[in-house]
Write a protein that holds these residues in place. Structure first.
Motif, PDB file in Angstrom:
ATOM      1  N   VAL A  96       0.856  -1.181   0.000  1.00  0.00           N
ATOM      2  CA  VAL A  96       0.000   0.000   0.000  1.00  0.00           C
ATOM      3  C   VAL A  96       0.891   1.228   0.000  1.00  0.00           C
ATOM      4  N   HIS A  97       0.428   2.274  -0.694  1.00  0.00           N
ATOM      5  CA  HIS A  97       1.135   3.556  -0.736  1.00  0.00           C
ATOM      6  C   HIS A  97       0.345   4.563   0.105  1.00  0.00           C
ATOM      7  N   PRO A  98       0.657   4.712   1.394  1.00  0.00           N
ATOM      8  CA  PRO A  98      -0.118   5.634   2.233  1.00  0.00           C
ATOM      9  C   PRO A  98      -0.166   7.062   1.678  1.00  0.00           C
ATOM     10  N   ASN A  99       0.938   7.520   1.097  1.00  0.00           N
ATOM     11  CA  ASN A  99       1.015   8.883   0.565  1.00  0.00           C
ATOM     12  C   ASN A  99       1.108   8.910  -0.956  1.00  0.00           C
ATOM     13  N   GLY A 100       0.994   7.757  -1.590  1.00  0.00           N
ATOM     14  CA  GLY A 100       1.128   7.656  -3.034  1.00  0.00           C
ATOM     15  C   GLY A 100       2.516   7.204  -3.442  1.00  0.00           C
ATOM     16  N   GLU A 101       2.707   7.046  -4.751  1.00  0.00           N
ATOM     17  CA  GLU A 101       3.977   6.568  -5.294  1.00  0.00           C
ATOM     18  C   GLU A 101       4.121   7.095  -6.716  1.00  0.00           C
ATOM     19  N   ILE A 102       5.323   7.533  -7.057  1.00  0.00           N
ATOM     20  CA  ILE A 102       5.648   7.957  -8.416  1.00  0.00           C
ATOM     21  C   ILE A 102       6.689   6.984  -8.943  1.00  0.00           C
ATOM     22  N   ASP A 103       6.423   6.412 -10.117  1.00  0.00           N
ATOM     23  CA  ASP A 103       7.314   5.410 -10.691  1.00  0.00           C
ATOM     24  C   ASP A 103       7.858   5.880 -12.030  1.00  0.00           C
ATOM     25  N   LEU A 104       9.144   5.683 -12.227  1.00  0.00           N
ATOM     26  CA  LEU A 104       9.789   5.894 -13.520  1.00  0.00           C
ATOM     27  C   LEU A 104      10.118   4.518 -14.072  1.00  0.00           C
ATOM     28  N   ILE A 105       9.543   4.182 -15.215  1.00  0.00           N
ATOM     29  CA  ILE A 105       9.662   2.854 -15.815  1.00  0.00           C
ATOM     30  C   ILE A 105      10.718   2.905 -16.908  1.00  0.00           C
ATOM     31  N   MET A 106      11.777   2.117 -16.734  1.00  0.00           N
ATOM     32  CA  MET A 106      12.907   2.111 -17.651  1.00  0.00           C
ATOM     33  C   MET A 106      13.137   0.691 -18.168  1.00  0.00           C
ATOM     34  N   PRO A 107      12.480   0.302 -19.264  1.00  0.00           N
ATOM     35  CA  PRO A 107      12.656  -1.050 -19.798  1.00  0.00           C
ATOM     36  C   PRO A 107      14.115  -1.318 -20.185  1.00  0.00           C
ATOM     37  N   GLY A 137       9.623  -8.857 -20.303  1.00  0.00           N
ATOM     38  CA  GLY A 137      11.070  -8.693 -20.218  1.00  0.00           C
ATOM     39  C   GLY A 137      11.489  -8.056 -18.910  1.00  0.00           C
ATOM     40  N   GLU A 138      12.653  -7.433 -18.940  1.00  0.00           N
ATOM     41  CA  GLU A 138      13.272  -6.851 -17.752  1.00  0.00           C
ATOM     42  C   GLU A 138      13.158  -5.335 -17.769  1.00  0.00           C
ATOM     43  N   ALA A 139      12.979  -4.761 -16.574  1.00  0.00           N
ATOM     44  CA  ALA A 139      12.901  -3.308 -16.459  1.00  0.00           C
ATOM     45  C   ALA A 139      13.456  -2.862 -15.115  1.00  0.00           C
ATOM     46  N   LEU A 140      14.007  -1.668 -15.114  1.00  0.00           N
ATOM     47  CA  LEU A 140      14.336  -0.974 -13.881  1.00  0.00           C
ATOM     48  C   LEU A 140      13.182  -0.035 -13.573  1.00  0.00           C
ATOM     49  N   ILE A 141      12.807   0.035 -12.302  1.00  0.00           N
ATOM     50  CA  ILE A 141      11.757   0.946 -11.868  1.00  0.00           C
ATOM     51  C   ILE A 141      12.329   1.789 -10.741  1.00  0.00           C
ATOM     52  N   LEU A 142      12.233   3.105 -10.888  1.00  0.00           N
ATOM     53  CA  LEU A 142      12.623   4.034  -9.836  1.00  0.00           C
ATOM     54  C   LEU A 142      11.345   4.453  -9.121  1.00  0.00           C
ATOM     55  N   TYR A 143      11.312   4.258  -7.799  1.00  0.00           N
ATOM     56  CA  TYR A 143      10.146   4.596  -6.986  1.00  0.00           C
ATOM     57  C   TYR A 143      10.449   5.835  -6.156  1.00  0.00           C
ATOM     58  N   LEU A 144       9.584   6.819  -6.235  1.00  0.00           N
ATOM     59  CA  LEU A 144       9.636   7.985  -5.360  1.00  0.00           C
ATOM     60  C   LEU A 144       8.447   7.887  -4.411  1.00  0.00           C
ATOM     61  N   LEU A 145       8.733   7.796  -3.112  1.00  0.00           N
ATOM     62  CA  LEU A 145       7.675   7.659  -2.110  1.00  0.00           C
ATOM     63  C   LEU A 145       7.682   8.877  -1.192  1.00  0.00           C
ATOM     64  N   PRO A 146       6.583   9.648  -1.166  1.00  0.00           N
ATOM     65  CA  PRO A 146       6.518  10.780  -0.246  1.00  0.00           C
ATOM     66  C   PRO A 146       6.690  10.311   1.197  1.00  0.00           C
ATOM     67  N   GLN A 147       7.633  10.915   1.883  1.00  0.00           N
ATOM     68  CA  GLN A 147       7.975  10.580   3.261  1.00  0.00           C
ATOM     69  C   GLN A 147       8.441   9.129   3.417  1.00  0.00           C
ATOM     70  N   GLY A 148       8.756   8.468   2.300  1.00  0.00           N
ATOM     71  CA  GLY A 148       9.235   7.085   2.354  1.00  0.00           C
ATOM     72  C   GLY A 148       8.192   6.080   2.766  1.00  0.00           C
ATOM     73  N   ALA A 149       6.920   6.468   2.745  1.00  0.00           N
ATOM     74  CA  ALA A 149       5.847   5.625   3.281  1.00  0.00           C
ATOM     75  C   ALA A 149       5.451   4.502   2.333  1.00  0.00           C
ATOM     76  N   ILE A 150       5.543   3.275   2.850  1.00  0.00           N
ATOM     77  CA  ILE A 150       5.100   2.081   2.131  1.00  0.00           C
ATOM     78  C   ILE A 150       4.744   1.046   3.184  1.00  0.00           C
ATOM     79  N   GLU A 151       3.696   0.298   2.926  1.00  0.00           N
ATOM     80  CA  GLU A 151       3.262  -0.757   3.862  1.00  0.00           C
ATOM     81  C   GLU A 151       3.092  -2.046   3.083  1.00  0.00           C
TER      82      GLU A 151
END
Length: 155
Positions: A96-107, A137-151
């Motif tokens: 769960v993303h309590p504050n949301g999540e921004i993802d950059l998808i890099m195949p 296939g394979e991808a790198l994903i960069l996750y930006l989490l506001p306040q680092g919040a993830i459950e």
């Protein structure tokens, strides 16, 4: 590229995101402002590939996923934590993303997608949840989490 250089590169992005709501409008703005053929996208993707190759990104492994949090939520990253994962044709752990999540998808493989999205940006709003899935296939994903919040959840 060093972790400090990477932090400065990320800060150039997060400075534009700090006060924006995490929603579909933001996803549209990100994909219009920094599309997959933009310099910013290419620089971030190159930095991530370098970090993985040099071992300062994705330095942990579990369940077939290479991952790692390079920065906790810091003032320098405008309150976003920064994680990068390397996945190939699998679904990760439900969370769960309590504050949301921004993802950059890099195949890394042509046609690889993240949760059905091709190269580019994806935004999940506060309270959203998913099993992050890379297909084709394979991808790198960069996750930006506001306040680092993830459950992480058992679902």
């Amino acid at each position: 590229m060093s972790p400090d250089d990477f932090q400065r590169l990320i800060a150039g992005v997060t400075s534009q995101l700090a006060d924006r709501p995490l929603d579909g409008e933001l996803a549209g703005w990100l994909n219009a402002t920094w599309p997959a053929d933009s310099t910013v996208f290419r620089d971030l993707a190159a930095a991530c590939r370098t970090g993985v190759a040099e071992g300062w990104l994705c330095n942990r492994e579990g369940g077939g996923i290479r991952y790692g949090r390079i920065f906790k939520a810091l003032p320098e990253t405008h309150g976003f934590s920064v994680d990068v994962v390397d996945m190939k044709d699998l679904a990760g752990p439900h969370h769960v993303h309590p504050n949301g999540e921004i993802d950059l998808i890099m195949p890394l493989d042509a046609g690889a997608t993240f949760d059905g999205h091709p190269a580019g940006w994806c935004v999940y709003g506060p309270g959203s949840a998913h099993r992050p899935t890379v297909a084709g296939g394979e991808a790198l994903i960069l996750y930006l989490l506001p306040q680092g919040a993830i459950e992480f959840t058992p679902a």
